[in-house]
Structures are given as structure tokens and as C-alpha cells.
Write a protein that holds these residues in place. Structure first.
Motif, PDB file in Angstrom:
ATOM      1  N   LEU A   3       6.052   4.665  23.589  1.00  0.00           N
ATOM      2  CA  LEU A   3       4.936   4.765  23.888  1.00  0.00           C
ATOM      3  C   LEU A   3       4.788   6.037  24.291  1.00  0.00           C
ATOM      4  O   LEU A   3       6.006   6.525  25.270  1.00  0.00           O
ATOM      5  CB  LEU A   3       4.539   3.726  24.536  1.00  0.00           C
ATOM      6  N   GLY A   4       4.259   7.448  24.100  1.00  0.00           N
ATOM      7  CA  GLY A   4       3.400   8.250  24.851  1.00  0.00           C
ATOM      8  C   GLY A   4       2.340   8.343  24.908  1.00  0.00           C
ATOM      9  O   GLY A   4       1.371   8.144  24.471  1.00  0.00           O
ATOM     10  N   LYS A   5       2.300   8.941  25.982  1.00  0.00           N
ATOM     11  CA  LYS A   5       0.851  10.233  26.562  1.00  0.00           C
ATOM     12  C   LYS A   5       0.797  11.624  25.984  1.00  0.00           C
ATOM     13  O   LYS A   5       1.816  12.158  26.133  1.00  0.00           O
ATOM     14  CB  LYS A   5       0.551   9.984  27.835  1.00  0.00           C
ATOM     15  N   LEU A  26       2.399  18.455  23.133  1.00  0.00           N
ATOM     16  CA  LEU A  26       3.419  18.292  23.997  1.00  0.00           C
ATOM     17  C   LEU A  26       3.034  16.560  24.545  1.00  0.00           C
ATOM     18  O   LEU A  26       1.700  16.156  24.834  1.00  0.00           O
ATOM     19  CB  LEU A  26       2.874  18.631  25.318  1.00  0.00           C
ATOM     20  N   VAL A  27       4.111  15.452  24.432  1.00  0.00           N
ATOM     21  CA  VAL A  27       3.953  13.835  24.969  1.00  0.00           C
ATOM     22  C   VAL A  27       4.640  13.580  25.894  1.00  0.00           C
ATOM     23  O   VAL A  27       6.348  14.098  25.705  1.00  0.00           O
ATOM     24  CB  VAL A  27       4.326  13.596  23.333  1.00  0.00           C
ATOM     25  N   LYS A  28       4.069  12.966  26.672  1.00  0.00           N
ATOM     26  CA  LYS A  28       4.926  12.677  27.417  1.00  0.00           C
ATOM     27  C   LYS A  28       5.266  11.011  27.566  1.00  0.00           C
ATOM     28  O   LYS A  28       4.550  10.505  27.956  1.00  0.00           O
ATOM     29  CB  LYS A  28       4.640  12.863  29.581  1.00  0.00           C
ATOM     30  N   GLU A  29       6.899  10.229  27.600  1.00  0.00           N
ATOM     31  CA  GLU A  29       6.866   8.763  27.028  1.00  0.00           C
ATOM     32  C   GLU A  29       7.030   8.010  28.548  1.00  0.00           C
ATOM     33  O   GLU A  29       6.282   8.617  30.078  1.00  0.00           O
ATOM     34  CB  GLU A  29       8.090   8.867  27.218  1.00  0.00           C
ATOM     35  N   VAL A  30       5.151   7.229  27.915  1.00  0.00           N
ATOM     36  CA  VAL A  30       5.535   6.741  29.112  1.00  0.00           C
ATOM     37  C   VAL A  30       5.772   4.629  28.533  1.00  0.00           C
ATOM     38  O   VAL A  30       6.714   4.595  27.294  1.00  0.00           O
ATOM     39  CB  VAL A  30       4.097   6.152  29.254  1.00  0.00           C
ATOM     40  N   SER A  31       6.237   4.762  30.221  1.00  0.00           N
ATOM     41  CA  SER A  31       7.141   3.489  30.309  1.00  0.00           C
ATOM     42  C   SER A  31       6.252   1.989  29.596  1.00  0.00           C
ATOM     43  O   SER A  31       4.749   2.126  29.780  1.00  0.00           O
ATOM     44  CB  SER A  31       8.149   3.032  31.645  1.00  0.00           C
ATOM     45  N   THR A  32       6.283   0.679  29.929  1.00  0.00           N
ATOM     46  CA  THR A  32       5.578  -0.313  29.837  1.00  0.00           C
ATOM     47  C   THR A  32       4.245  -0.182  30.566  1.00  0.00           C
ATOM     48  O   THR A  32       3.398  -1.497  29.951  1.00  0.00           O
ATOM     49  CB  THR A  32       6.397  -2.104  28.784  1.00  0.00           C
ATOM     50  N   LYS A  35       3.840   4.204  33.391  1.00  0.00           N
ATOM     51  CA  LYS A  35       4.997   4.929  34.230  1.00  0.00           C
ATOM     52  C   LYS A  35       5.482   6.324  33.041  1.00  0.00           C
ATOM     53  O   LYS A  35       6.367   5.519  32.060  1.00  0.00           O
ATOM     54  CB  LYS A  35       5.475   4.367  35.439  1.00  0.00           C
ATOM     55  N   GLU A  36       4.713   7.579  33.751  1.00  0.00           N
ATOM     56  CA  GLU A  36       5.987   8.764  33.221  1.00  0.00           C
ATOM     57  C   GLU A  36       7.380   8.187  33.209  1.00  0.00           C
ATOM     58  O   GLU A  36       7.522   8.162  34.507  1.00  0.00           O
ATOM     59  CB  GLU A  36       5.677  10.329  33.513  1.00  0.00           C
ATOM     60  N   THR A  37       8.623   8.612  32.155  1.00  0.00           N
ATOM     61  CA  THR A  37       9.669   8.043  32.268  1.00  0.00           C
ATOM     62  C   THR A  37      10.456   9.217  33.106  1.00  0.00           C
ATOM     63  O   THR A  37      12.132   9.161  32.458  1.00  0.00           O
ATOM     64  CB  THR A  37      10.547   7.305  30.803  1.00  0.00           C
ATOM     65  N   GLY A  38       9.737  10.310  32.417  1.00  0.00           N
ATOM     66  CA  GLY A  38      10.755  11.543  32.757  1.00  0.00           C
ATOM     67  C   GLY A  38      10.823  12.291  32.188  1.00  0.00           C
ATOM     68  O   GLY A  38      11.470  13.223  31.665  1.00  0.00           O
ATOM     69  N   SER A  39      10.783  11.947  30.185  1.00  0.00           N
ATOM     70  CA  SER A  39      11.328  12.294  29.147  1.00  0.00           C
ATOM     71  C   SER A  39       9.977  12.463  28.596  1.00  0.00           C
ATOM     72  O   SER A  39       8.966  12.268  28.528  1.00  0.00           O
ATOM     73  CB  SER A  39      12.080  11.575  28.922  1.00  0.00           C
TER      74      SER A  39
ATOM     75  N   VAL B  30      14.067  22.463  29.315  1.00  0.00           N
ATOM     76  CA  VAL B  30      13.237  22.131  29.994  1.00  0.00           C
ATOM     77  C   VAL B  30      11.890  21.103  29.927  1.00  0.00           C
ATOM     78  O   VAL B  30      11.471  20.960  28.998  1.00  0.00           O
ATOM     79  CB  VAL B  30      12.450  23.552  30.703  1.00  0.00           C
ATOM     80  N   SER B  31      12.152  20.561  31.533  1.00  0.00           N
ATOM     81  CA  SER B  31      10.406  20.120  31.115  1.00  0.00           C
ATOM     82  C   SER B  31       9.281  19.716  30.965  1.00  0.00           C
ATOM     83  O   SER B  31       8.657  21.269  31.215  1.00  0.00           O
ATOM     84  CB  SER B  31      10.423  18.998  32.248  1.00  0.00           C
ATOM     85  N   THR B  32       8.088  19.793  31.134  1.00  0.00           N
ATOM     86  CA  THR B  32       6.800  19.733  30.664  1.00  0.00           C
ATOM     87  C   THR B  32       6.231  20.772  32.234  1.00  0.00           C
ATOM     88  O   THR B  32       5.533  21.576  32.053  1.00  0.00           O
ATOM     89  CB  THR B  32       5.776  18.806  30.644  1.00  0.00           C
ATOM     90  N   ASP B  33       6.901  21.130  33.516  1.00  0.00           N
ATOM     91  CA  ASP B  33       6.607  21.389  34.521  1.00  0.00           C
ATOM     92  C   ASP B  33       7.588  22.667  34.528  1.00  0.00           C
ATOM     93  O   ASP B  33       8.132  23.152  35.276  1.00  0.00           O
ATOM     94  CB  ASP B  33       6.492  21.021  35.776  1.00  0.00           C
ATOM     95  N   LEU B  34       8.090  23.202  33.405  1.00  0.00           N
ATOM     96  CA  LEU B  34       9.071  24.213  33.727  1.00  0.00           C
ATOM     97  C   LEU B  34      10.721  24.092  34.337  1.00  0.00           C
ATOM     98  O   LEU B  34      11.268  25.064  34.220  1.00  0.00           O
ATOM     99  CB  LEU B  34       9.089  24.936  33.897  1.00  0.00           C
ATOM    100  N   LYS B  35      10.815  22.948  35.032  1.00  0.00           N
ATOM    101  CA  LYS B  35      12.176  22.775  35.273  1.00  0.00           C
ATOM    102  C   LYS B  35      13.060  22.351  34.871  1.00  0.00           C
ATOM    103  O   LYS B  35      13.061  21.589  33.303  1.00  0.00           O
ATOM    104  CB  LYS B  35      11.937  21.545  36.578  1.00  0.00           C
ATOM    105  N   GLU B  36      14.353  22.446  34.668  1.00  0.00           N
ATOM    106  CA  GLU B  36      15.521  22.020  33.902  1.00  0.00           C
ATOM    107  C   GLU B  36      15.783  20.629  34.508  1.00  0.00           C
ATOM    108  O   GLU B  36      16.077  19.991  35.162  1.00  0.00           O
ATOM    109  CB  GLU B  36      17.104  23.171  34.263  1.00  0.00           C
TER     110      GLU B  36
END
Lengths: 99, 99, 99, 99, 99
Positions: A3-5, A26-32, A35-39, B30-36
């Protein structure tokens, strides 16, 4: 799939020629619990997804099995736009809420 | 694909013969905020990327779908040089800023 | 590919027959500042790497694209011995230093 | 494969046409002590799994080796419903307990 | 491949038909100092491994390259039983110690 946003667009004029013609989102992974997982990933778009939409995306070789991405050097593709999903019987997300 | 920053070059004279002729670059994710993110790869270069450039790179079997890497034992390839990207409607990165 | 340091050898007499003849080395992944990431793999050796050497290794299906590993059930292969690499213009590693 | 618990269903009417006909379930990965690892996937269902069931799911290209998913752009599939498993000789999970 | 310790068996009577006939073992990944990494997989057994044994297991498409798993929807296979391994010249593990 994950799942991603969809959060944005990536522009790249200088690229491997096999990538020409794709729209990259650009897609940010979200958990169930949404919340963004950081990936995050840069994914080709196979369904016309827009910014802010919740999507399902595939990674790896499966990303090359759509008509759009066949034999293309793409390792992440947006496959579907999520209408709704539930967790443990509870509706967690619904794209269009009734008014 | 993932967003990464090219940070250096790797020299290896003794290598599997199928790798001869490739230029190998060190890429930090890098992440979407350009941090490693703390993750890095050694990627073959398909687009002539330079040190310091923001790129998109593919991993896994998709890395073997470029004309350059067809059937080569390469599992990471730089696919494109990023011109710009935005997140939630805000421009996060632009390669050439106007003067 | 990833950067790794060869730290040891793995001996396994009872194994899937397609693995007979390979030398298996224990490789610890290292980051671009040569610190161990905490991740390690057992990799087939395609280049005659020795204990202590810094190497590049491939994972996944790409590990089956060398002449040595073609169609073998191997998912990690040492592809090259690193001579040197630099990060942000600074030499971070050099195998043979001048005397 | 990984152990997971089916927690919900994902509805997506707008999707890549190769995905039409699949039922997509939300699966949370669990560890060998049945705790959630924090990772989750949207998996196609090959065995008729229900909410709350403990399952085994495959990821990557192996997810395309079932009769259901052959050549489909699917990167996660529920392969089996777990009846029971043990860890270090102790029964950790049993679907149907005697009464 | 990764180092792992076989800790148990998984029983699943309802499964994708291509999985019938495999023995599925629960494997916990271990690091080079034999500590559990926290990651675990359900792997098909290609070598007759037993509970408590230290093994090497492959993941992804390479897991389908053994005679046992050819074209089967399996993404993790136990490939070898480890006799011994050393790290930095020191014997870290030996299956049979002399008496």
C-alpha cells in the motif's frame, strides 16, 4: 503488493531510452493504519493515479508483467487505485465517503 | 526505482569477465526529503551520471533490461538523472535553479 | 551490487547437488565508510577472493548470470575484488598503498 | 515463504487489467512467536483464506508460479493455510484445538 | 544464501496444489556470530535437514533452481547443512566436535 500514497512526480529528461514515455510517481509506503513506513519508491504509473491517492504497487520482476511495462527496465509499478480496505472488520479507508 | 545520490566511483580490476566495460558508481539512497537512508549500492551507469547528481536506480532483475546490461550479472543500474521532483505540491529538488 | 568484506569460509558436505564445486565465502556487508552494516551472506566465489578482501557481490537472479553460476541455485555471488573507491572526491579505500 | 495473518480485504475497481478477477487480502507478517513484525503486504489469494487465518505467503517472482497467477503482475500470493507449527519441539500454533 | 537455524515444522493441509509433497521447515536467520537476527522464513527442504541444524538457505527465484523446486511456487529453500564455518580465522561453528 504494498500500500502506498502517491505524493509527487519525478521529472528526468536524461534517462535510459527504454524508460521514455513513462510517467514516474513518487510513492510513500503506508502501513495498514495508513502511517508512512519511511520507505518510498519511484514507480511507473499503469493506472493514471493522482497525487494524494492510495494505491497498490508491485515491485521486482512482477512490475514487468503489465502490458505497459513488458520487458522494460522498470522495478516498481502502480497497479491499482485503492477504493477501500478494512482491518479486523473495521473500515480503515474509503476513497469516497457518502455525504 | 529508488532515488539516490551518486557519491563516488569503484575501481575493480579483478572481476567476473561479464562485468568488463561497465563503470561502477557508488550510490547512496535518499528519501523524499533528500536525506540519506543509510543504504548504498554499487550500480552500473547507463546514463553517464556524475558525482553529486541525483539519480533513479533500479535493482534486481529489472537492472538487466537495459541495452547496456542485457544478460549481464548486474543487479543495480542507474537509469535516469533526476531534473526535479515535488512532494505534496512543493518543489523539493531542482537540478538547475534559475538565476 | 553491494560492498562487502570476506570474513570466512563455510563448509557444507551435505548439499543440493547443483551446489557441488562452489566455494562458499562468508561476506559481511560494509557501508561506504567501511563500517559493517550488520548484514551478512554466504556467497559463491566467482573471482578467487581471499579472507579480508573488500569485494562487490550481487544478489538475486543476477547472481545466476555468471558463467560459473548459470542456472545454478545460487542467490549471492562475489563478482569483483575492489581495488579502490572514493566518496565525495576523497579516497576511502585503496587495496595496495604505495610504500 | 513468510508466516502472516490475514487481517482484511482491499477493494480496487480501477486497476491494471491483468489484475481483474483476483481477490486481494491484507496480510500482516508474523514472527515465529506469532507477534506482528510491522511489515504487511497486499496478496492475491490462491487458497480461499479467511480473515484471521494464519497463512504462508510467497513474494517476488515465485508468486507468479501458481496456476492462478501465471504471468500475472502479482508479487505476493497466499499459498497455504497453516494448520499448526512448532518451534523447538513446542507446539506454537494449532488452528483447531480439541475440545 | 543466508545462514539459518532450523527450529520447527509447518503443517498446512490446504495449500496451492504445486506445493503438495514439500516438507516445510521454519528457519530463523542467524548472523555470523550465531545470534538470531529476528528474521525467519518458511523454507522447502532440499537436503533432509533436521531441527536444530545450521543450514544455508536461498531465497527468491534462485530457490526454484533445484531439481526439487523447478517451476514450483517456492521462494525459500534449504540448500545445504553447514558442517563448519570460520570468521577471521577463528572456527565459529563445528557440527561434530571431536571427543
Amino acid at each position: 503488493m504494498l500500500l502506498g500514497k502517491v505524493v509527487g512526480t519525478v521529472v528526468a529528461s536524461r534517462k535510459e531510452e527504454e524508460l521514455v514515455g513513462f510517467k514516474f510517481l513518487l510513492v510513500k509506503e503506508v502501513s495498514t493504519d495508513l502511517k508512512e513506513t519511511g520507505s518510498s519508491v519511484v514507480a511507473a504509473d499503469a493506472v493514471g493515479a493522482g497525487i494524494g491517492e492510495l494505491v497498490m504497487y508491485a515491485q521486482g520482476s512482477s512490475a514487468r508483467q503489465t502490458s505497459l511495462t513488458k520487458d522494460r527496465p522498470v522495478d516498481a509499478v502502480i497497479m491499482a487505485i485503492v477504493d477501500s480496505f478494512d482491518v479486523d472488520g473495521e473500515l480503515k479507508y474509503e476513497k469516497y465517503s457518502a455525504t
